[in-house]
Write a protein that holds these residues in place. Structure first.
Motif, short mmCIF file in Angstrom:
data_model
loop_
_atom_site.label_atom_id
_atom_site.label_comp_id
_atom_site.label_asym_id
_atom_site.label_seq_id
_atom_site.Cartn_x
_atom_site.Cartn_y
_atom_site.Cartn_z
N GLN A 134 0.83 -1.20 0.00
CA GLN A 134 0.00 0.00 0.00
C GLN A 134 0.87 1.25 0.00
OE1 GLN A 134 -2.38 -0.64 3.45
NE2 GLN A 134 -0.86 0.10 4.88
N GLY A 135 0.30 2.31 -0.55
CA GLY A 135 1.04 3.54 -0.76
C GLY A 135 1.15 3.84 -2.24
N ASP A 136 2.03 4.74 -2.61
CA ASP A 136 2.29 5.09 -4.00
C ASP A 136 3.65 4.55 -4.42
OD1 ASP A 136 -0.10 6.58 -4.33
OD2 ASP A 136 0.81 8.26 -3.28
N THR A 137 3.67 3.82 -5.53
CA THR A 137 4.89 3.17 -6.00
C THR A 137 5.11 3.50 -7.46
OG1 THR A 137 4.46 1.33 -4.46
CG2 THR A 137 6.10 0.97 -6.19
N LEU A 138 6.33 3.90 -7.80
CA LEU A 138 6.72 4.17 -9.18
C LEU A 138 7.44 2.95 -9.75
CD1 LEU A 138 7.22 6.03 -11.64
CD2 LEU A 138 9.30 6.83 -10.47
N ARG A 180 -5.42 2.69 -7.84
CA ARG A 180 -5.28 3.50 -9.05
C ARG A 180 -3.99 3.12 -9.77
NH1 ARG A 180 -5.79 9.93 -8.80
NH2 ARG A 180 -7.99 9.28 -8.77
N LEU A 181 -4.10 2.99 -11.08
CA LEU A 181 -2.94 2.72 -11.93
C LEU A 181 -2.85 3.84 -12.96
CD1 LEU A 181 -0.63 0.94 -13.01
CD2 LEU A 181 -2.35 -0.31 -14.35
N SER A 182 -1.69 4.49 -13.06
CA SER A 182 -1.49 5.56 -14.03
C SER A 182 -0.20 5.33 -14.78
CB SER A 182 -1.47 6.93 -13.34
OG SER A 182 -0.41 7.01 -12.41
N VAL A 183 -0.11 5.91 -16.00
CA VAL A 183 1.08 5.78 -16.83
C VAL A 183 1.44 7.15 -17.38
CG1 VAL A 183 -0.35 5.19 -18.84
CG2 VAL A 183 2.08 4.59 -18.82
N GLU A 184 2.72 7.43 -17.44
CA GLU A 184 3.25 8.65 -18.04
C GLU A 184 4.26 8.24 -19.11
OE1 GLU A 184 4.86 11.05 -14.98
OE2 GLU A 184 2.98 11.19 -13.84
N LEU A 185 4.01 8.72 -20.32
CA LEU A 185 4.85 8.34 -21.46
C LEU A 185 5.03 9.57 -22.33
CD1 LEU A 185 6.23 5.80 -22.74
CD2 LEU A 185 4.18 5.58 -24.16
N GLY A 186 6.18 10.22 -22.20
CA GLY A 186 6.39 11.46 -22.94
C GLY A 186 5.40 12.51 -22.50
N ASP A 187 4.66 13.07 -23.47
CA ASP A 187 3.64 14.07 -23.16
C ASP A 187 2.28 13.47 -22.90
OD1 ASP A 187 5.54 16.03 -23.53
OD2 ASP A 187 5.07 16.30 -25.66
N HIS A 188 2.17 12.14 -22.93
CA HIS A 188 0.89 11.47 -22.77
C HIS A 188 0.80 10.85 -21.37
CE1 HIS A 188 0.22 11.95 -27.07
NE2 HIS A 188 1.43 11.46 -27.28
N ALA A 189 -0.44 10.79 -20.87
CA ALA A 189 -0.69 10.19 -19.56
C ALA A 189 -2.07 9.56 -19.57
CB ALA A 189 -0.58 11.23 -18.44
N GLY A 190 -2.23 8.53 -18.77
CA GLY A 190 -3.52 7.86 -18.63
C GLY A 190 -3.61 7.22 -17.26
N ASP A 207 5.60 6.24 -29.05
CA ASP A 207 5.97 6.79 -30.36
C ASP A 207 7.48 6.68 -30.55
OD1 ASP A 207 3.34 7.40 -30.97
OD2 ASP A 207 3.47 9.35 -29.99
N LEU A 208 8.22 7.47 -29.76
CA LEU A 208 9.67 7.44 -29.81
C LEU A 208 10.29 7.10 -28.47
CD1 LEU A 208 10.23 10.69 -31.94
CD2 LEU A 208 10.22 8.32 -32.76
N GLU A 209 9.45 7.05 -27.43
CA GLU A 209 9.97 6.83 -26.08
C GLU A 209 10.44 5.39 -25.90
OE1 GLU A 209 7.09 10.09 -26.29
OE2 GLU A 209 6.95 7.94 -26.74
N GLU A 210 11.42 5.23 -25.06
CA GLU A 210 11.96 3.90 -24.74
C GLU A 210 11.68 3.48 -23.31
OE1 GLU A 210 16.09 3.89 -25.72
OE2 GLU A 210 15.74 4.01 -27.89
N SER A 211 10.98 4.30 -22.54
CA SER A 211 10.64 3.95 -21.17
C SER A 211 9.31 4.61 -20.80
CB SER A 211 11.73 4.38 -20.18
OG SER A 211 11.86 5.79 -20.16
N ALA A 212 8.57 3.95 -19.93
CA ALA A 212 7.29 4.46 -19.43
C ALA A 212 7.32 4.41 -17.91
CB ALA A 212 6.12 3.64 -19.98
N ALA A 213 6.67 5.40 -17.29
CA ALA A 213 6.59 5.46 -15.83
C ALA A 213 5.20 5.04 -15.39
CB ALA A 213 6.90 6.87 -15.34
N LEU A 214 5.11 3.89 -14.75
CA LEU A 214 3.85 3.39 -14.21
C LEU A 214 3.80 3.68 -12.71
CD1 LEU A 214 3.74 -0.02 -16.06
CD2 LEU A 214 2.28 1.93 -16.52
N TRP A 217 -0.21 -5.84 -3.93
CA TRP A 217 -0.66 -5.90 -5.31
C TRP A 217 0.45 -6.41 -6.21
CZ3 TRP A 217 2.75 -3.00 -7.97
CH2 TRP A 217 3.35 -1.92 -7.31
N VAL A 218 0.03 -6.80 -7.43
CA VAL A 218 0.96 -7.24 -8.46
C VAL A 218 0.67 -6.46 -9.73
CG1 VAL A 218 -0.55 -9.12 -9.19
CG2 VAL A 218 1.88 -9.23 -9.73
N LEU A 219 1.72 -6.13 -10.47
CA LEU A 219 1.61 -5.39 -11.73
C LEU A 219 2.17 -6.24 -12.86
CD1 LEU A 219 1.15 -2.64 -13.30
CD2 LEU A 219 3.56 -2.16 -12.78
N ALA A 220 1.44 -6.28 -13.99
CA ALA A 220 1.91 -7.01 -15.17
C ALA A 220 1.72 -6.12 -16.39
CB ALA A 220 1.13 -8.31 -15.35
#
Length: 457
Positions: free
Chosen positions: A373-377, A403-413, A431-438, A449-452
């Motif tokens: 529990q808590g916030d994990t990057l 809550r699950l969020s993703v940041e990828l360049g200028d996009h987020a969801g 698009d051109l990014e090589e890493s995403a922040a979940l 929790w588990v993330l896949a």
């Protein structure tokens, strides 16, 4: 020289006073509380201000309310309020008032505890059968970010502890307490900017819509499920009790299930409306899988099981002793959903895919992570020009929010599991990014929790 200095000082003070008088008035939360305290003090009440509060949504705070000490009616630290001699002690018929003031957009309720023996259990049951809820009658709803409770005489004991529940995401509060010989001036007169106009009376929506014949509804639910890809649809029947309640106990296979509950409508002209409310629970553990509290005539439950098991489905709301049908639509578990974290995690990950109508993964996850529990990057390496789906599911513990969020360049969801949900999922493309922040945010009791993350064609 002394006379010149005194004249210059008086001129400077007059200029500062003019600047102060011409400055625009700034009304904030503390100013509103000070205005209420000042007006009540000037009317002869003994007034005190409690320390400010900050309350999050979903966390009820109990606030102790004590009468201001006798001797002064002006609260310390209130500008412009002179101390007015108070009574030597509280009178038997004296009134105690508590005002909770928050920003105008904050919605909250106040609830007092009843006096000992005020409402017995039998009297409370009788009132509820008559359509009255004694708990709701004690609850005060805020208007314009403010709510006031006044109790006089022996009823002052009710204000010993006041429960504050915030309906908005969060809120800051100033609390003003006053003792007076009569109820003080209404807060709407002191803070007119918080008062609303008259409310229109509620209209009568009429009787609920008739759901139609039971057989036609069962066939329609089956056609809808098969059109959405259900592997099979199995109906089960039973009769409800004379009060319209009952419970199914069904053995279900692993996979995702949609349970539609439908009750027969009696042919009698005078009858209770059909409005089925239900929930699905794991037999043995009692873990809630889903629940339906909607106003629709039929109930619907959606959940996924990581392994076969028995599910109990209690319901209420049928129009008496009538036939009730449970229609179970079944979708198989998507391939490549990891099972080494346990059946609960497997079902929750599948639920995230199913709820988002994501295509079934065609490869193993490129990344897996476990957190508490808590916030994990969680940073994840991705390939430019490819799309992915990430899902987070509860392994054990209890959740208040996921809550699950993703940041990828200028996009987020982002995606929230929802009330009672234990799985969340988001789709994203590089698009051109090589890493995403979940980011996974979990709130609960001993939540793990588990993330896949799967690649998608």
């Amino acid at each position: 020289m002394a006379r010149l200095a005194r004249t210059a000082a008086l001129t400077l003070l007059a200029a500062l006073a003019g600047l102060s008088a011409g400055a625009p008035a700034r009304a904030d939360l503390s100013d509103d509380a000070a205005r209420v305290a000042r007006m009540w003090s000037l009317s002869g009440a003994r007034v005190a201000r409690l320390p400010p509060l900050f309350i999050e949504h979903g966390r009820t705070r109990l606030v102790a309310i004590t009468p201001p000490p006798a001797g002064t009616s002006g609260a310390a630290g209130i500008p412009g309020v002179a101390g007015i001699p108070g009574a030597a002690g509280a009178k038997a018929d004296e009134c105690l008032t508590a005002a909770f003031i928050a920003p105008r957009i904050v919605e909250f309720t106040l609830e007092t505890s009843p006096l000992a023996g005020d409402v017995s259990a039998l009297e409370g049951l009788v009132q509820r059968l008559r359509g009255r809820d004694p708990d709701e009658e004690r609850r005060v709803h805020s208007v314009g970010g403010a709510a006031v409770i006044t109790r006089c005489g022996p009823a002052r004991e009710e204000l010993g502890r006041v429960a504050v529940e915030v309906l908005s995401p969060r809120g800051a509060f100033d609390v003003v307490v006053a003792s007076s010989s009569a109820p003080p001036e209404r807060i709407e007169a002191i803070l007119p900017e918080r008062a609303f106009g008259p409310e229109a009376p509620r209209g009568d929506p009429g009787r609920p819509a008739e759901p139609g014949p039971l057989d036609a509804r069962v066939a329609r639910a089956a056609r809808r499920a098969r059109a959405e890809g259900a592997l099979r649809v199995v109906p089960t029947e039973m009769s409800s009790s004379v009060v319209g309640t009952g419970q199914f106990s069904v053995k279900l296979a692993e996979g995702c299930h949609r349970i539609d509950l439908m009750a027969e409508v009696p042919s009698a002209t005078v009858r209770r409306a059909t409005d089925l409310d239900a929930e699905a629970r794991e037999a043995g553990t009692g873990r809630q899988l889903d629940r339906d509290r909607s106003d629709a005539p039929d109930g619907r439950l959606d959940f996924c099981l990581g392994e076969p098991g028995v599910v109990e489905v209690p319901f209420l709301g049928a129009a008496g002793p009538v036939k009730v049908v449970l229609s179970d639509a079944h979708w198989p578990l998507p391939p490549f959903v990891p099972g080494h974290f346990g059946a609960r995690a497997r079902g929750n990950l599948a639920a995230a895919l199913h709820r988002r109508h994501a295509p079934a993964p065609r490869a193993q996850p490129i990344a897996e992570a476990v957190g508490a529990q808590g916030d994990t990057l969680v940073p994840v390496q991705v390939e430019p020009g490819r799309c992915y789906f990430a899902a987070a599911g509860l392994v054990r513990g209890e959740l208040r929010a996921l809550r699950l969020s993703v940041e990828l360049g200028d996009h987020a969801g982002r995606d929230d599991a929802g009330d009672g949900g234990e799985g969340a999922g988001v789709a994203f493309c590089s698009d051109l990014e090589e890493s995403a922040a979940l980011r996974v945010g979990a709130r609960g009791n001993s939540a793990v929790w588990v993330l896949a993350v799967w690649p998608m064609d």
